[in-house]
Design an enzyme around this catalytic site. Structure first.
Site, PDB file in Angstrom:
ATOM      1  N   TYR A 232      47.236 -26.778 -21.875  1.00 28.97           N
ATOM      2  CA  TYR A 232      47.706 -27.135 -20.716  1.00 28.97           C
ATOM      3  C   TYR A 232      46.139 -27.142 -19.738  1.00 28.97           C
TER       4      TYR A 232
ATOM      5  N   GLN B 294      44.907 -28.151 -16.664  1.00 27.65           N
ATOM      6  CA  GLN B 294      44.994 -28.096 -15.156  1.00 27.65           C
ATOM      7  C   GLN B 294      43.640 -27.964 -14.607  1.00 27.65           C
TER       8      GLN B 294
ATOM      9  N   SER C 241      41.957 -22.293  -8.305  1.00 28.93           N
ATOM     10  CA  SER C 241      42.911 -21.835  -7.499  1.00 28.93           C
ATOM     11  C   SER C 241      43.759 -23.129  -6.670  1.00 28.93           C
TER      12      SER C 241
ATOM     13  N   GLY D  51      42.621 -23.243 -22.823  1.00 27.29           N
ATOM     14  CA  GLY D  51      42.351 -22.595 -24.049  1.00 27.29           C
ATOM     15  C   GLY D  51      43.125 -23.547 -25.092  1.00 27.29           C
TER      16      GLY D  51
ATOM     17  N   ARG E 140      40.682  15.811 -28.705  1.00 30.18           N
ATOM     18  CA  ARG E 140      39.585  16.106 -28.367  1.00 30.18           C
ATOM     19  C   ARG E 140      39.464  17.521 -27.591  1.00 30.18           C
TER      20      ARG E 140
ATOM     21  N   GLN F   2      41.864  15.221 -16.214  1.00 30.06           N
ATOM     22  CA  GLN F   2      42.470  14.408 -17.092  1.00 30.06           C
ATOM     23  C   GLN F   2      43.929  14.016 -17.099  1.00 30.06           C
TER      24      GLN F   2
ATOM     25  N   THR G  81      42.402 -13.319 -13.331  1.00 29.63           N
ATOM     26  CA  THR G  81      41.854 -14.486 -12.969  1.00 29.63           C
ATOM     27  C   THR G  81      42.791 -15.608 -13.486  1.00 29.63           C
TER      28      THR G  81
ATOM     29  N   GLU H  39      45.827 -17.705 -14.784  1.00 32.66           N
ATOM     30  CA  GLU H  39      47.324 -18.097 -14.146  1.00 32.66           C
ATOM     31  C   GLU H  39      47.344 -17.729 -12.804  1.00 32.66           C
TER      32      GLU H  39
ATOM     33  N   ASP I 157      44.250 -16.486  -9.425  1.00 31.70           N
ATOM     34  CA  ASP I 157      43.420 -15.345  -8.976  1.00 31.70           C
ATOM     35  C   ASP I 157      44.236 -14.467  -8.351  1.00 31.70           C
TER      36      ASP I 157
HETATM   37  C1  LIG Z   1      41.584  -5.221 -29.290  1.00 29.32           C
HETATM   38  C2  LIG Z   1      42.521  -6.272 -28.768  1.00 29.32           C
HETATM   39  C3  LIG Z   1      42.258  -7.774 -29.338  1.00 29.32           C
HETATM   40  C4  LIG Z   1      43.345  -8.695 -29.025  1.00 29.32           C
HETATM   41  C5  LIG Z   1      44.375  -8.322 -27.849  1.00 29.32           C
HETATM   42  C6  LIG Z   1      45.176  -9.540 -27.575  1.00 29.32           C
HETATM   43  C7  LIG Z   1      46.473  -9.390 -26.829  1.00 29.32           C
HETATM   44  C8  LIG Z   1      46.174  -8.756 -25.521  1.00 29.32           C
HETATM   45  C9  LIG Z   1      46.930  -9.196 -24.330  1.00 29.32           C
HETATM   46  C10 LIG Z   1      46.534 -10.407 -23.580  1.00 29.32           C
HETATM   47  C11 LIG Z   1      47.423 -11.042 -22.845  1.00 29.32           C
HETATM   48  C12 LIG Z   1      47.758 -12.470 -23.263  1.00 29.32           C
HETATM   49  C13 LIG Z   1      49.172 -13.255 -23.020  1.00 29.32           C
HETATM   50  C14 LIG Z   1      49.085 -14.246 -22.146  1.00 29.32           C
HETATM   51  C15 LIG Z   1      48.838 -15.657 -22.800  1.00 29.32           C
HETATM   52  C16 LIG Z   1      48.090 -16.335 -21.330  1.00 29.32           C
HETATM   53  C17 LIG Z   1      46.960 -17.289 -21.781  1.00 29.32           C
HETATM   54  C18 LIG Z   1      46.160 -17.634 -20.490  1.00 29.32           C
HETATM   55  C19 LIG Z   1      46.526 -18.834 -20.055  1.00 29.32           C
HETATM   56  C20 LIG Z   1      45.975 -19.271 -18.617  1.00 29.32           C
HETATM   57  C21 LIG Z   1      46.329 -20.373 -18.220  1.00 29.32           C
HETATM   58  C22 LIG Z   1      45.972 -20.904 -16.752  1.00 29.32           C
HETATM   59  O1  LIG Z   1      45.100 -20.314 -16.232  1.00 29.32           O
HETATM   60  S1  LIG Z   1      46.617 -22.382 -16.218  1.00 29.32           S
HETATM   61  C23 LIG Z   1      46.102 -22.456 -14.634  1.00 29.32           C
HETATM   62  C24 LIG Z   1      46.847 -21.494 -13.606  1.00 29.32           C
HETATM   63  N1  LIG Z   1      46.327 -21.916 -12.316  1.00 29.32           N
HETATM   64  C25 LIG Z   1      46.622 -21.170 -11.315  1.00 29.32           C
HETATM   65  O2  LIG Z   1      47.350 -20.357 -11.518  1.00 29.32           O
HETATM   66  C26 LIG Z   1      46.443 -21.810 -10.035  1.00 29.32           C
HETATM   67  C27 LIG Z   1      46.893 -21.114  -8.886  1.00 29.32           C
HETATM   68  N2  LIG Z   1      47.083 -21.889  -7.633  1.00 29.32           N
HETATM   69  C28 LIG Z   1      48.244 -22.236  -7.111  1.00 29.32           C
HETATM   70  O3  LIG Z   1      49.190 -21.850  -7.924  1.00 29.32           O
HETATM   71  C29 LIG Z   1      48.524 -22.979  -6.023  1.00 29.32           C
HETATM   72  O4  LIG Z   1      47.220 -24.013  -5.754  1.00 29.32           O
HETATM   73  C30 LIG Z   1      48.912 -22.070  -4.776  1.00 29.32           C
HETATM   74  C31 LIG Z   1      47.725 -21.043  -4.736  1.00 29.32           C
HETATM   75  C32 LIG Z   1      49.942 -21.338  -4.987  1.00 29.32           C
HETATM   76  C33 LIG Z   1      48.786 -22.929  -3.576  1.00 29.32           C
HETATM   77  O5  LIG Z   1      49.710 -24.089  -3.626  1.00 29.32           O
HETATM   78  P1  LIG Z   1      49.595 -25.181  -2.557  1.00 29.32           P
HETATM   79  O6  LIG Z   1      48.011 -25.646  -2.473  1.00 29.32           O
HETATM   80  O7  LIG Z   1      50.708 -26.187  -3.012  1.00 29.32           O
HETATM   81  O8  LIG Z   1      49.697 -24.595  -1.192  1.00 29.32           O
HETATM   82  P2  LIG Z   1      50.732 -23.710  -0.425  1.00 29.32           P
HETATM   83  O9  LIG Z   1      50.244 -22.284  -0.562  1.00 29.32           O
HETATM   84  O10 LIG Z   1      50.899 -24.258   1.084  1.00 29.32           O
HETATM   85  O11 LIG Z   1      52.097 -23.829  -1.128  1.00 29.32           O
HETATM   86  C34 LIG Z   1      52.970 -24.848  -0.698  1.00 29.32           C
HETATM   87  C35 LIG Z   1      54.607 -24.517  -0.930  1.00 29.32           C
HETATM   88  O12 LIG Z   1      54.632 -24.427  -2.325  1.00 29.32           O
HETATM   89  C36 LIG Z   1      55.281 -22.865  -2.358  1.00 29.32           C
HETATM   90  N3  LIG Z   1      54.641 -22.719  -3.859  1.00 29.32           N
HETATM   91  C37 LIG Z   1      53.204 -22.462  -4.468  1.00 29.32           C
HETATM   92  N4  LIG Z   1      53.391 -22.272  -5.503  1.00 29.32           N
HETATM   93  C38 LIG Z   1      54.770 -22.301  -6.022  1.00 29.32           C
HETATM   94  C39 LIG Z   1      55.281 -22.078  -7.090  1.00 29.32           C
HETATM   95  N5  LIG Z   1      54.424 -21.591  -8.337  1.00 29.32           N
HETATM   96  N6  LIG Z   1      56.569 -22.040  -7.313  1.00 29.32           N
HETATM   97  C40 LIG Z   1      57.482 -22.259  -6.378  1.00 29.32           C
HETATM   98  N7  LIG Z   1      56.741 -22.398  -5.030  1.00 29.32           N
HETATM   99  C41 LIG Z   1      55.516 -22.367  -5.050  1.00 29.32           C
HETATM  100  C42 LIG Z   1      54.444 -22.115  -1.411  1.00 29.32           C
HETATM  101  O13 LIG Z   1      55.256 -20.675  -1.069  1.00 29.32           O
HETATM  102  C43 LIG Z   1      54.449 -22.991  -0.363  1.00 29.32           C
HETATM  103  O14 LIG Z   1      56.253 -22.950   0.131  1.00 29.32           O
HETATM  104  P3  LIG Z   1      56.381 -23.131   1.548  1.00 29.32           P
HETATM  105  O15 LIG Z   1      55.922 -24.453   2.090  1.00 29.32           O
HETATM  106  O16 LIG Z   1      57.955 -22.877   1.664  1.00 29.32           O
HETATM  107  O17 LIG Z   1      55.792 -22.138   2.391  1.00 29.32           O
HETATM  108  C1  LIG Z   2      40.206 -16.707 -20.021  1.00 26.51           C
HETATM  109  C2  LIG Z   2      40.652 -17.910 -19.046  1.00 26.51           C
HETATM  110  C3  LIG Z   2      41.690 -18.759 -19.576  1.00 26.51           C
HETATM  111  C4  LIG Z   2      42.193 -19.726 -18.946  1.00 26.51           C
HETATM  112  N1  LIG Z   2      42.941 -20.640 -19.283  1.00 26.51           N
HETATM  113  C5  LIG Z   2      43.313 -21.815 -18.785  1.00 26.51           C
HETATM  114  C6  LIG Z   2      44.105 -22.694 -19.218  1.00 26.51           C
HETATM  115  O1  LIG Z   2      44.638 -22.825 -20.361  1.00 26.51           O
HETATM  116  N2  LIG Z   2      44.465 -23.836 -18.512  1.00 26.51           N
HETATM  117  C7  LIG Z   2      43.989 -23.883 -17.369  1.00 26.51           C
HETATM  118  O2  LIG Z   2      44.253 -25.032 -16.650  1.00 26.51           O
HETATM  119  N3  LIG Z   2      43.272 -23.260 -16.523  1.00 26.51           N
HETATM  120  C8  LIG Z   2      42.539 -21.895 -17.373  1.00 26.51           C
HETATM  121  N4  LIG Z   2      42.018 -20.909 -17.002  1.00 26.51           N
HETATM  122  C9  LIG Z   2      41.438 -21.243 -15.489  1.00 26.51           C
HETATM  123  C10 LIG Z   2      42.314 -20.320 -14.415  1.00 26.51           C
HETATM  124  O3  LIG Z   2      43.415 -20.587 -14.142  1.00 26.51           O
HETATM  125  C11 LIG Z   2      41.342 -20.136 -13.023  1.00 26.51           C
HETATM  126  O4  LIG Z   2      40.204 -19.763 -13.272  1.00 26.51           O
HETATM  127  C12 LIG Z   2      42.183 -19.442 -12.170  1.00 26.51           C
HETATM  128  O5  LIG Z   2      43.300 -20.171 -11.755  1.00 26.51           O
HETATM  129  C13 LIG Z   2      41.172 -19.010 -10.874  1.00 26.51           C
HETATM  130  O6  LIG Z   2      40.568 -20.153 -10.226  1.00 26.51           O
HETATM  131  P1  LIG Z   2      39.092 -20.271 -10.012  1.00 26.51           P
HETATM  132  O7  LIG Z   2      38.295 -20.132 -11.342  1.00 26.51           O
HETATM  133  O8  LIG Z   2      38.954 -21.550  -9.326  1.00 26.51           O
HETATM  134  O9  LIG Z   2      38.657 -19.212  -9.014  1.00 26.51           O
HETATM  135  P2  LIG Z   2      38.096 -19.456  -7.520  1.00 26.51           P
HETATM  136  O10 LIG Z   2      39.454 -19.970  -6.748  1.00 26.51           O
HETATM  137  O11 LIG Z   2      36.946 -20.167  -7.480  1.00 26.51           O
HETATM  138  O12 LIG Z   2      38.071 -17.841  -7.196  1.00 26.51           O
HETATM  139  C14 LIG Z   2      36.552 -17.321  -6.820  1.00 26.51           C
HETATM  140  C15 LIG Z   2      36.641 -16.297  -5.808  1.00 26.51           C
HETATM  141  O13 LIG Z   2      37.421 -16.999  -4.638  1.00 26.51           O
HETATM  142  C16 LIG Z   2      38.536 -16.399  -4.060  1.00 26.51           C
HETATM  143  N5  LIG Z   2      39.319 -17.062  -3.501  1.00 26.51           N
HETATM  144  C17 LIG Z   2      39.491 -18.629  -3.775  1.00 26.51           C
HETATM  145  N6  LIG Z   2      40.403 -19.025  -2.924  1.00 26.51           N
HETATM  146  C18 LIG Z   2      40.787 -18.156  -2.072  1.00 26.51           C
HETATM  147  C19 LIG Z   2      41.609 -18.227  -0.812  1.00 26.51           C
HETATM  148  N7  LIG Z   2      42.244 -19.149  -0.394  1.00 26.51           N
HETATM  149  N8  LIG Z   2      41.459 -17.104  -0.193  1.00 26.51           N
HETATM  150  C20 LIG Z   2      40.858 -15.958  -0.241  1.00 26.51           C
HETATM  151  N9  LIG Z   2      40.064 -15.854  -1.290  1.00 26.51           N
HETATM  152  C21 LIG Z   2      39.773 -16.927  -2.212  1.00 26.51           C
HETATM  153  C22 LIG Z   2      39.039 -15.536  -5.259  1.00 26.51           C
HETATM  154  O14 LIG Z   2      39.759 -14.589  -4.855  1.00 26.51           O
HETATM  155  C23 LIG Z   2      37.907 -15.040  -6.035  1.00 26.51           C
HETATM  156  O15 LIG Z   2      37.220 -13.929  -5.916  1.00 26.51           O
HETATM  157  C24 LIG Z   2      41.646 -19.973 -17.570  1.00 26.51           C
HETATM  158  C25 LIG Z   2      40.649 -19.030 -17.103  1.00 26.51           C
HETATM  159  C26 LIG Z   2      40.239 -18.066 -17.839  1.00 26.51           C
HETATM  160  C27 LIG Z   2      39.144 -16.992 -17.418  1.00 26.51           C
END
Ligand SMILES: CCCCCCCCCCCCCCCCCCCCCC(=O)SCCNC(=O)CCNC(=O)[C@H](O)C(C)(C)COP(=O)(O)OP(=O)(O)OC[C@H]1O[C@@H](n2cnc3c(N)ncnc32)[C@H](O)[C@@H]1OP(=O)(O)O
Ligand SMILES: Cc1cc2nc3c(=O)[nH]c(=O)nc-3n(C[C@H](O)[C@H](O)[C@H](O)COP(=O)(O)OP(=O)(O)OC[C@H]3O[C@@H](n4cnc5c(N)ncnc54)[C@H](O)[C@@H]3O)c2cc1C
Length: 664
Positions: A135, A137, A144, A177, A310, A330, A422, A424, A426
Site C-alpha cells: 500500500y 500512499q 498525514s 511495508g 519477584r 506496583q 504513527t 495509519e 499520527d
Molecule cells: C516481541 C514481539 C515481536 C513481534 C510482535 C508482532 C506483533 C505486535 C503487534 C503489531 C501490530 C501489527 C498489526 C497491524 C499491521 C499494520 C501495519 C502497518 C501499516 C501501516 C500502513 C500505513 O500507515 S498506510 C498510510 C496511512 N496514512 C494515514 O493514515 C494518513 C492520515 N491522514 C488522513 O487520513 C487524512 O489526510 C486526514 C488527516 C483525515 C485529513 O483528510 P483531508 O485532507 O481529506 O481533510 P479533512 O480533514 O478536511 O477531511 C475531509 C472530510 O473527510 C472526512 N474524512 C477524513 N478521513 C476520513 C475517513 N477515513 N473516512 C471517512 N471520512 C473521512 C472528514 O471527516 C471530513 O469530513 P467533513 O467534510 O464532513 O467534515
Molecule cells: C512502521 C511504519 C510503517 C508504515 N507503513 C506504511 C505503509 O505501509 N504504507 C504507507 O503508505 N505508509 C506507511 N507508513 C507511513 C505512516 O502512515 C505515516 O508516517 C503517518 O501517517 C504519519 O505521517 P507523517 O510521517 O507525515 O507524520 P507528520 O505528519 O509529518 O507528523 C510529524 C508531527 O507533526 C504533527 N502534525 C502533523 N500534522 C499536524 C496537524 N495538522 N496538526 C497538529 N499536528 C500535526 C504530528 O502530530 C507529529 O507530531 C508507515 C510508517 C511507519 C512508522
C-alpha cells in the site's frame, strides 16, 4: 527444576472460572478453540522458532523472515486452512512481514476501491499470492496530509494509459511495508490529472517488479529505507522507497469504484462519497484497535507473572521477602493496565461490529454513519495505541532491571508496537479529526438534527451541562449510571467549552489551529467515554462462568476509576464532581486493587498465551525465571569464548601499558 509450577499457589487463589474467562477474552467459544489450536500448532513447529531473533544482523534477519513467511504459506496450503485460520496462524507466527501488508492493506484496498470487474481480475491472483502487493500512499514529504501527495497519474488519451511519475524528491514513496524488497505490485496513491486538470488523489494498481526475475520494471526505482528502531523488531519488514519515471499503466488499473476516467479522458465522480478513498485506512484502524489489546495483554501478562515471582524487602524472621505485586504502588501501575487490556478487547469487539455495519450500509448506498465510523476508528486507534505503547514501556519498568533484557520480551514488543502511534494516521492528527466531528455535532445541536450512536449523549446537553454527581460514599462509584454520567458530563462540557472558545474567532480555521491542544483533549474525553460505556454495556450481557462477571466488574471499575483519578482536573474543572467525591473515587479504586490481587495471575492466564507467543523468560507460565535467565545469558554470542574478540587488539595493550605505568 523443570516441571514445577512456581505460580501454582497464585493460581489456587483464583475466585473465578478461568476457562470461562478464556472464552470471554476470545470473544466466543469458536474463537477460543481456533486461537488455542492454531497457537499450539505454531508453538510446536520448529520452523517458527524465535530463537536468537534479536541477535541477527539485518540481512539474515530479513532472509529468516522471508523463510518463515513462506513456510507459513506452505503450511496454510498443506493444512488447507480457512482464511480465518490462516490469519490466526500469521498472527501467532508473530513476526512483522510483507504478508501483513499484502493481506492487510493491498487486498482490502482493491476490495474497497475496485469495481467488481477489477476485483475479479486482481483478487484471485492476490489470494493465491501469484502477485504480492503493498500500500504505497505515504511520501518523503507528506504522510498525514494525504491531499498534499505529489506523485502524478496523468491520463494519455492517445494510448489509453496513465503515466505515473514522481516529479520531485519529496514525491518519492517512503515507508510502505513490503515495498522495499518483496512486492511485485502496489496500490499507489497519486494525483489524477486528465485534460490538464488535477482531480486530486486516487488509487492505481501498478506493477513494480518482473514476475520472472523480480527485477524492477523500467522506470521504477525501488529499495529499502534503512534500519529502524530496536533489535529485530520491525526490521523484519522491508519498508521501502519508490520512484517512478513516467511509468505507463493501462487505464483500467485506476481503482474506479469512487471515480472513473472514460476512454475519452473524462473524469466521472460516482455517487459514493470521495472519502471512500480513505476506506482502507478506516478498515486498518479498526483492526489496530483490536490488536492493541493483544499487545497490551501480552506485556501485562509478562509483568504480572514476574511481579508475583519477584520478591524484594520485608523478610520477617528469616521468612521470604514480599512479592513485588503486593506493593500498592506496583498494583497502581499494573492493575489499570490489566484492566485496560480487557477494556480495549471489548471496545475492539464493538468497533468490529460498527465497521461491519457501516460496510453493509455503504453497499446499500447508505452513507449516513460514515462520519461516525471515521471518528470512532480514528479516535479509538489513537487512544488505544497511545495507551498500549505507554503501557508496554510501563510493564518493562515494572519488571525492574530484568525488564531491560531482550529475553524479557518487552524491548522487542515495545519496538515493534510503538510505530502504531504513527502509522495509519499520527495519533494527534487523528484526535483532531475526532475534534472536528465533535465541533460539528455541537454546532448542529440547535438545528433539530438528533445526535445518534456514540454521540447521542450530546442530545441531552442541557442536563449534562448542569448536573452534579450524587456520589456520597466510595461504593456509589460502582453504580454504572453514576459513572457514565460523569464521563458524559466531562466530555460534553469540554466540547462545549471548545466550541464557545472557537466562536470567538472570526476565522474558524484560525481558531481551530489556535485551540488544537484543547480540542485534542476534548477528543480524548469523548473516546474514553466510548471505552467506558462499551465495557459497562458488556457487563449488562449474560456472562456465564462462576465469578467471571464479578471479576470483569472489578476490572471495569479499575479502568474507569483510574481514568477518573488521572484526569481529575477535567472532572473537577468542569464542576461535575467535588474534591471530596474525587477522593472517594480513589478510596474505591484502592479497594478494587485488593479485590483483584488474588485473581491477578489467573486473569492473565485467561489470555491463553503460549510461552512461544510470549517469548519472555519473565512471563513464563511456570514462573521458573531465574534458572532460565541464567541459562539464556550463556547463549549470548559474547559468551562463546572466555576471551573476547578484540582482547588482544585493544585490552591487552591497555593492561600492559598500565603495568608499565605502575612499575614507573
Ligand atoms: C516481541 C514481539 C515481536 C513481534 C510482535 C508482532 C506483533 C505486535 C503487534 C503489531 C501490530 C501489527 C498489526 C497491524 C499491521 C499494520 C501495519 C502497518 C501499516 C501501516 C500502513 C500505513 O500507515 S498506510 C498510510 C496511512 N496514512 C494515514 O493514515 C494518513 C492520515 N491522514 C488522513 O487520513 C487524512 O489526510 C486526514 C488527516 C483525515 C485529513 O483528510 P483531508 O485532507 O481529506 O481533510 P479533512 O480533514 O478536511 O477531511 C475531509 C472530510 O473527510 C472526512 N474524512 C477524513 N478521513 C476520513 C475517513 N477515513 N473516512 C471517512 N471520512 C473521512 C472528514 O471527516 C471530513 O469530513 P467533513 O467534510 O464532513 O467534515
Ligand atoms: C512502521 C511504519 C510503517 C508504515 N507503513 C506504511 C505503509 O505501509 N504504507 C504507507 O503508505 N505508509 C506507511 N507508513 C507511513 C505512516 O502512515 C505515516 O508516517 C503517518 O501517517 C504519519 O505521517 P507523517 O510521517 O507525515 O507524520 P507528520 O505528519 O509529518 O507528523 C510529524 C508531527 O507533526 C504533527 N502534525 C502533523 N500534522 C499536524 C496537524 N495538522 N496538526 C497538529 N499536528 C500535526 C504530528 O502530530 C507529529 O507530531 C508507515 C510508517 C511507519 C512508522
Amino acid at each position: 527444576m523443570e516441571g514445577v509450577d512456581y505460580l501454582a499457589d497464585e493460581r489456587k487463589k483464583a475466585e473465578f472460572d478461568v476457562n470461562e474467562m478464556k472464552i470471554v477474552w476470545a470473544g466466543s467459544r469458536h474463537n477460543f478453540e481456533l486461537s488455542d489450536r492454531i497457537s499450539k500448532l505454531v508453538a510446536n513447529d520448529p520452523g517458527f522458532s524465535k530463537e536468537g531473533r534479536t541477535m541477527l544482523p539485518r540481512k539474515e534477519l530479513f532472509k529468516n523472515t522471508l523463510r518463515k513467511a513462506t513456510y507459513a504459506w506452505k503450511r496454510i496450503i498443506e493444512l488447507r486452512l480457512s482464511e480465518e485460520e490462516a490469519a490466526k496462524l500469521r498472527h501467532f507466527v508473530d513476526e512483522p512481514a510483507f504478508t501483513d501488508l499484502h493481506w492487510g492493506m493491498f487486498i482490502p484496498a482493491i476490495k474497497g476501491q475496485g469495481t467488481d470487474e477489477q476485483q475479479k481480475k486482481w483478487l484471485p491472483l492476490a489470494y493465491k499470492m501469484q502477485i504480492i502487493g503493498c500500500y504505497a500512499q505515504t511520501e518523503l514529504g507528506h504522510g498525514s496530509n494525504v491531499q498534499g501527495l505529489e506523485t502524478t497519474a496523468t491520463f494519455d488519451p492517445q494510448t489509453d494509459e496513465f503515466v505515473i511519475h514522481s516529479p520531485t524528491l519529496t514525491s518519492s514513496k517512503w515507508w510502505p511495508g513490503g515495498l522495499g524488497k518483496v512486492s511485485t505490485h502496489a496500490v499507489v496513491y497519486a494525483r489524477l490529472i486528465t485534460n490538464g486538470k488535477d482531480y486530486g488523489i486516487n488509487g492505481f494498481i501498478v506493477q513494480l517488479r518482473s514476475l520472472e526475475d523480480h527485477k524492477p520494471l523500467p522506470g521504477v526505482t525501488v529499495g529499502d529505507i534503512g534500519l529502524k528502531f530496536g533489535n529485530g523488531a520491525y526490521n523484519t519488514m522491508d519498508n521501502g522507497v519508490l520512484r517512478f519515471d513516467h511509468v505507463r499503466i493501462p487505464r483500467d488499473q485506476m481503482l474506479m469504484r469512487v471515480s472513473q476516467v472514460t476512454r475519452e479522458g473524462k473524469y466521472v465522480q460516482s455517487d459514493v462519497p470521495r472519502q471512500l478513498l480513505y476506506g482502507t485506512m478506516v478498515y486498518v484502524r479498526q483492526t489496530i484497535v483490536s490488536d492493541a489489546s493483544n499487545a497490551l495483554s501480552r506485556a501485562v501478562c509478562i509483568a504480572t507473572r514476574y511481579s508475583a515471582v519477584r520478591r524484594q524487602f520485608g523478610s520477617q524472621n528469616g521468612g521470604q521477602e514480599i512479592q513485588v505485586i503486593d506493593y500498592k504502588t506496583q498494583q497502581n501501575r499494573l492493575f489499570p493496565l490489566l484492566a485496560s487490556a480487557y477494556a480495549f478487547r471489548f471496545v475492539g469487539e464493538w468497533l468490529k461490529w460498527l465497521y461491519t455495519d457501516v460496510t453493509q450500509r455503504l453497499q446499500a448506498n447508505d452513507f449516513s454513519t460514515l462520519p461516525e465510523a471515521h471518528a470512532c476508528t480514528a479516535g479509538l486507534k489513537s487512544l488505544t495505541t497511545t495507551a498500549t505503547a505507554d503501557g508496554i514501556e510501563e510493564c518493562r519498568k515494572l519488571c525492574g532491571g530484568h525488564g531491560y533484557l531482550c529475553s524479557s520480551g518487552l524491548p522487542e514488543l515495545f519496538a515493534v508496537y510503538v510505530p502504531a502511534c504513527t502509522y495509519e494516521g499520527d495519533n494527534t492528527v487523528l484526535l483532531l479529526q475526532v475534534a472536528r466531528f465533535l465541533m460539528k455535532t455541537v454546532s448542529q445541536l440547535g438545528s433539530g438534527k438528533k445526535p445518534v450512536g456514540t454521540i447521542a449523549y450530546m442530545g441531552r446537553i442541557e442536563h449534562l451541562m448542569q448536573c452534579r454527581s450524587d456520589v456520597k460514599q466510595a461504593k456509589d462509584w460502582l453504580k454504572p449510571s453514576a459513572v457514565v454520567e460523569a464521563f458524559e458530563a466531562r466530555a460534553a462540557r469540554m466540547s462545549v467549552a471548545c466550541a464557545q472558545n472557537l466562536s470567538k474567532f472570526d476565522n474558524p480555521e484560525e481558531g481551530f489551529a489556535e485551540l488544537a491542544a484543547d480540542l485534542a483533549e476534548a477528543a480524548v474525553a469523548h473516546c474514553q467515554l466510548i471505552v467506558v460505556s462499551k465495557f459497562i454495556e458488556k457487563l449488562q450481557q449474560d456472562i456465564p462462568g462462576e465469578g467471571v462477571k464479578q471479576q470483569l466488574e472489578v476490572l471495569c471499575g479499575i479502568y474507569y476509576l483510574f481514568l477518573l483519578h488521572k484526569h481529575q482536573g477535567d472532572f473537577l474543572g468542569t464542576g461535575y464532581i467535588t474534591s471530596k467525591q474525587a477522593s472517594l473515587a480513589n478510596d474505591q479504586l484502592r479497594a478494587l486493587y485488593s479485590q483483584l490481587r488474588p485473581n491477578a495471575i489467573s486473569l492473565v492466564d485467561a489470555f491463553n498465551y503460549t510461552d512461544h507467543f510470549l517469548d519472555s523468560i519473565l512471563g513464563r507460565y511456570d514462573g521458573n525465571v531465574y534458572p532460565k535467565l541464567y541459562e539464556a545469558a550463556w547463549k549470548d554470542p559474547l559468551n562463546q569464548s572466555d576471551i573476547a574478540d578484540g582482547f588482544h587488539e585493544y585490552i591487552r595493550p591497555l593492561l600492559k601499558q598500565q603495568l608499565r605505568t605502575a612499575r614507573l
